[in-house]
Design an enzyme around this catalytic site. Structure first.
Site, PDB file in Angstrom:
ATOM      1  N   PHE A   1       0.876  -1.178   0.000  1.00 28.67           N
ATOM      2  CA  PHE A   1       0.000   0.000   0.000  1.00 28.67           C
ATOM      3  C   PHE A   1       0.909   1.222   0.000  1.00 28.67           C
ATOM      4  O   PHE A   1       1.851   1.298   0.796  1.00 28.67           O
ATOM      5  CB  PHE A   1      -0.896   0.004   1.242  1.00 28.67           C
ATOM      6  CG  PHE A   1      -2.015  -0.998   1.162  1.00 28.67           C
ATOM      7  CD1 PHE A   1      -3.209  -0.681   0.538  1.00 28.67           C
ATOM      8  CD2 PHE A   1      -1.869  -2.263   1.702  1.00 28.67           C
ATOM      9  CE1 PHE A   1      -4.237  -1.610   0.455  1.00 28.67           C
ATOM     10  CE2 PHE A   1      -2.889  -3.194   1.631  1.00 28.67           C
ATOM     11  CZ  PHE A   1      -4.082  -2.864   1.007  1.00 28.67           C
ATOM     12  N   GLU A   2       0.580   2.185  -0.857  1.00 33.08           N
ATOM     13  CA  GLU A   2       1.601   3.197  -1.112  1.00 33.08           C
ATOM     14  C   GLU A   2       1.894   4.143   0.036  1.00 33.08           C
ATOM     15  O   GLU A   2       2.934   4.783   0.052  1.00 33.08           O
ATOM     16  CB  GLU A   2       1.297   3.984  -2.373  1.00 33.08           C
ATOM     17  CG  GLU A   2       0.183   4.976  -2.261  1.00 33.08           C
ATOM     18  CD  GLU A   2      -0.106   5.560  -3.626  1.00 33.08           C
ATOM     19  OE1 GLU A   2       0.667   6.413  -4.037  1.00 33.08           O
ATOM     20  OE2 GLU A   2      -1.083   5.151  -4.268  1.00 33.08           O
TER      21      GLU A   2
END
Lengths: 260, 359
Positions: A50-51
């Site tokens: 997840f960024e």
């Protein structure tokens, strides 16, 4: 076959495309759902980035509603920030970019910045690249989810936000200084596309049962290549739909949306 | 003359010629302090451990000036510095340059203040990767300002902006990245393609970003400003260290002994923090890992007020929101007091008590 909605077909197809023992860098929504489904079925050792900065979280608190959601960090093995996960990606540890966009062209260039007008005064302004541009550049393979409409499968993208194969030249990506190998799959609810190795053009790989290649071509502004081995898209089983509806997106944030 | 190095983007771009030419011809400038000015600002600070605790009113009055570059921390709806933004709007600040990777409510709140009274708050330009609400939808006021040509933009990727802050935190003028090249961002942002002197291959350079003031919200900090972050770091450590001055709000002040017990957990060192404010729920309605989940109905409500303005041009409801919840409040606590206890309790449970270390 059981009844299913268009977004359920997209999520199921996304899941099928992901292989086990890989890392997928996910955008919000359907990419998360597809990856969760893959983990619960054929790809138990698929791990998510997840960024906002997590790797291999366990999504036991339910589907994160945002890639920065606190749930996306639950029991992760590594929790840093954007620099941490994008550096891993740039180094070569993200196998798949899983993105969305407003427009795509035959070379897999994706637009999610503006539509119409000029850069400084566009007709429509979208949120912008976010992570997509960096994911499409440096994850190894790019998977894009798109709505299958003529105005979205367009001859020319108004603003190339996420690099594909550019103008199709063999060295386009090399001259751009990016590392990933580029567009891999484009997923819609009625068709699955890949890219021809030689020409780097979009190629129809699978169509939904009941439709033909011609039906799909009518929804696309550019000329599609058709795979000599054209297949029917696999449909989700009762068990798949149960997983999608009860485990992945029980509140129906993404799966129950209506197609515009 | 040698052709400037570039990818093959010109053979595929659909952008208007004027936009490209305008950027090509504009001389490069940092949209905030230069690396040299940033270095001077850091050197000028007193480096001892001092109690940095203050109020938001004092911190904002001291550091937020017209024309500054404001580096906004958090990521979309997570750990966003909402309390600081409320105070900035109360005080007023014109001609702001905003720098961030991705944000939602903080920048929408500033945009709304600008729409209501540009003589009090105004945004001149934004260097960004993304401005929106993810699952909730597009940001209506961003779309309004941009399509009306009212703010200037400089588009990067989320990594690009994060790397730019990182370069600022490292005290260097630019950083090479493996993205932007071959996309239209190469044509319109202030980065530059060069031939790498070592590999002889193209590589894209993005300029460092040094905000005048960085604003971040953290879970815990000691009174000197040493900050510990749980969950996503976002780009907060880099923004804090890149900025000339940094205002930190924290859910909780913890004993300095704890910081010294686990120094590895410190993400922002005291030396870069200029003002520290204990502000529980400082990211509300955003989320703060270990403390509370985000308040979806609140986001939906504010966004619908903004969208109604975008569609109708009617400012009534927007004005009412600001009058009641920002200008009608002396402090952020006054704003929080307008939200029922039950709601706060629900958000605490929504986080499901993610584990954190506070002692």
């Amino acid at each position: 076959m059981p009844e299913y909605g268009p977004f359920e077909m997209i999520a199921y197809t996304g899941s099928r495309v992901l292989e086990d023992d890989t890392i997928v860098f996910v955008g919000t929504g359907l990419p998360i759902i597809a990856s969760m489904h893959a983990q619960l079925t054929h790809a138990p050792n698929l791990n998510l980035i997840f960024e906002a900065g997590s790797l291999a979280a366990i999504l036991e608190q339910g589907m994160p509603l945002s890639v920065g959601d606190t749930r996306a960090f639950r029991k992760a093995v590594f929790a840093k920030g954007l620099c941490g996960v994008f550096e891993l990606t740039q180094r070569g540890y993200s196998d798949y970019a899983f993105i969305g966009g407003a427009q795509i062209d035959m070379y897999g260039n994706v637009g999610s910045t503006i539509e119409g007008g000029t850069y400084s005064a566009p007709n429509v302004r979208f949120p912008g690249s976010g992570g997509a541009g960096a994911m499409a550049a440096n994850c190894e393979k790019t998977i894009a989810i798109m709505a299958l409409e003529k105005r979205r499968f367009t001859q020319k993208v108004d603003f190339i936000t996420s690099i594909g194969f550019g103008d199709g030249s063999p060295d386009y990506r090399k001259k751009a200084g990016v590392m990933g190998s580029g567009p891999y799959r484009v997923i819609t609810n009625q068709a699955l596309f890949g890219f021809d190795e030689k020409t780097r053009r979009m190629m129809l790989l699978e169509v939904i049962p009941g439709k033909t290649a011609k039906d799909i071509q009518e929804l696309v502004s550019f000329e599609l290549l058709i795979s000599p081995d054209l297949k029917e898209m696999k449909e989700p089983s009762e068990a798949d739909l149960k997983l999608l509806r009860e485990e992945c997106d029980p509140d129906g944030y993404f799966l129950k949306r209506k197609v515009k | 003359m040698k052709e400037p190095t570039s990818s093959l983007i010109r053979s595929v771009t659909n952008l208007d010629y004027d936009s490209i030419k305008k950027r090509e011809e504009a001389p490069f400038e940092y949209w905030g302090p230069t690396p040299y000015e940033a270095r001077k600002a850091a050197v000028a600070k007193k480096k001892g451990l001092h109690d940095k605790r203050t109020t938001l009113k004092e911190a904002v009055a001291k550091y937020i000036k017209d024309g500054i570059n404001l580096g906004v921390g958090g990521f979309v709806n997570t750990r966003v510095p909402v309390a600081i933004i409320h105070e900035i709007i109360r005080k007023g600040a014109k001609d702001l340059t905003l720098s961030m990777q991705s944000n939602s409510i903080c920048t929408e709140l500033l945009a709304g203040a600008m729409i209501l009274n540009p003589d009090h708050v105004s945004i001149k330009r934004v260097e960004l990767a993304w401005w929106g609400y993810e699952v909730i939808g597009i940001a209506p006021l961003f779309r309004y300002l941009v399509t009306k040509g009212m703010i200037e933009l400089d588009d990067y990727t989320n990594y690009g902006m994060s790397a730019r802050f990182k370069a600022g935190a490292m005290g260097i003028p630019f950083i090479p990245t493996r993205d932007h090249g071959g996309s239209d961002m190469e044509l319109v942002n202030r980065g530059k393609m060069i031939e790498c002197p070592f590999t002889n291959e193209n590589v894209y350079l993005v300029p460092a970003c040094y905000p005048d003031v960085g604003i971040v919200h953290v879970p815990v900090a000691d009174m000197y400003g040493n900050s510990r972050i749980f969950g996503a770091l976002c780009t907060c450590p880099e923004i804090a260290q890149a900025a000339n001055h940094c205002i930190v709000t924290t859910e909780q002040i913890i004993p300095s002994e704890s910081i010294r017990q686990y120094p590895n957990l410190t993400e922002i060192p005291y030396a870069v923090v200029d003002a520290l404010v204990e502000q529980p729920f400082g990211s509300y309605p955003g989320a703060c890992y270990g403390y509370y989940w985000f308040d979806m109905p609140e986001f939906l409500q504010f966004r619908s007020i903004c969208d109604e303005f975008r569609k109708t041009g009617e400012k009534g409801k927007l004005q009412e929101f600001y009058d009641k919840y920002i200008f009608g409040c002396e402090t952020f606590d006054d704003f929080l007091a307008t939200r029922p206890y039950k709601k706060i309790k629900e958000l605490r449970l929504g986080d499901k008590v993610q584990p954190i270390i506070t002692t």
